[in-house]
Design a protein around this motif. Structure first.
Motif, PDB file in Angstrom:
ATOM      1  N   ALA A 244      45.428 -95.743 -22.159  1.00  0.00           N
ATOM      2  CA  ALA A 244      45.035 -97.022 -21.564  1.00  0.00           C
ATOM      3  C   ALA A 244      43.858 -96.870 -20.600  1.00  0.00           C
ATOM      4  N   SER A 245      43.714 -95.692 -20.009  1.00  0.00           N
ATOM      5  CA  SER A 245      42.622 -95.462 -19.054  1.00  0.00           C
ATOM      6  C   SER A 245      41.261 -95.305 -19.737  1.00  0.00           C
ATOM      7  N   GLY A 246      41.264 -95.172 -21.072  1.00  0.00           N
ATOM      8  CA  GLY A 246      40.007 -95.013 -21.805  1.00  0.00           C
ATOM      9  C   GLY A 246      39.530 -93.573 -21.879  1.00  0.00           C
ATOM     10  N   ALA A 247      40.413 -92.633 -21.530  1.00  0.00           N
ATOM     11  CA  ALA A 247      40.030 -91.218 -21.486  1.00  0.00           C
ATOM     12  C   ALA A 247      40.214 -90.486 -22.813  1.00  0.00           C
ATOM     13  N   VAL A 248      40.687 -91.191 -23.845  1.00  0.00           N
ATOM     14  CA  VAL A 248      40.987 -90.537 -25.127  1.00  0.00           C
ATOM     15  C   VAL A 248      40.049 -91.060 -26.206  1.00  0.00           C
ATOM     16  N   ARG A 249      39.494 -90.126 -26.962  1.00  0.00           N
ATOM     17  CA  ARG A 249      38.634 -90.478 -28.098  1.00  0.00           C
ATOM     18  C   ARG A 249      39.265 -89.959 -29.384  1.00  0.00           C
ATOM     19  N   VAL A 250      39.176 -90.766 -30.422  1.00  0.00           N
ATOM     20  CA  VAL A 250      39.633 -90.365 -31.753  1.00  0.00           C
ATOM     21  C   VAL A 250      38.414 -90.404 -32.654  1.00  0.00           C
ATOM     22  N   ASP A 251      38.085 -89.266 -33.223  1.00  0.00           N
ATOM     23  CA  ASP A 251      36.892 -89.131 -34.070  1.00  0.00           C
ATOM     24  C   ASP A 251      35.639 -89.645 -33.341  1.00  0.00           C
ATOM     25  N   GLY A 252      35.570 -89.363 -32.035  1.00  0.00           N
ATOM     26  CA  GLY A 252      34.393 -89.689 -31.247  1.00  0.00           C
ATOM     27  C   GLY A 252      34.340 -91.097 -30.683  1.00  0.00           C
TER      28      GLY A 252
END
Length: 72
Positions: free
Chosen positions: A36-44
């Motif tokens: 939810a914090s926006g700190a995770v990327r999936v495939d960029g």
């Protein structure tokens, strides 16, 4: 960048559970907060769906760590 390989034993895993099982957070709830914090990327691409389905072949990045999801 630390790279973690995760062996997927089913069709998919929910993103928050992947973060928990790889040790990048302490619990599924902590994984949801991290997403939810926006700190995770999936495939960029930033992923904000806490239970997004992650499949073999995808890459998940959290900070300097990368998880490579592999088929069993």
């Amino acid at each position: 960048m630390p790279i973690l390989d995760f062996l997927l034993e089913r069709d998919f895993i929910e993103l928050n559970q992947l973060l928990k099982l790889t040790g990048l957070c302490d619990s599924g709830g902590a994984g949801k907060q991290l997403v939810a914090s926006g700190a995770v990327r999936v495939d960029g691409v930033v992923e904000t769906r806490k239970t997004a389905k992650i499949h073999a072949g995808q890459r998940v990045q959290v900070g300097a760590s990368e998880i490579r999801v592999r088929a069993h």
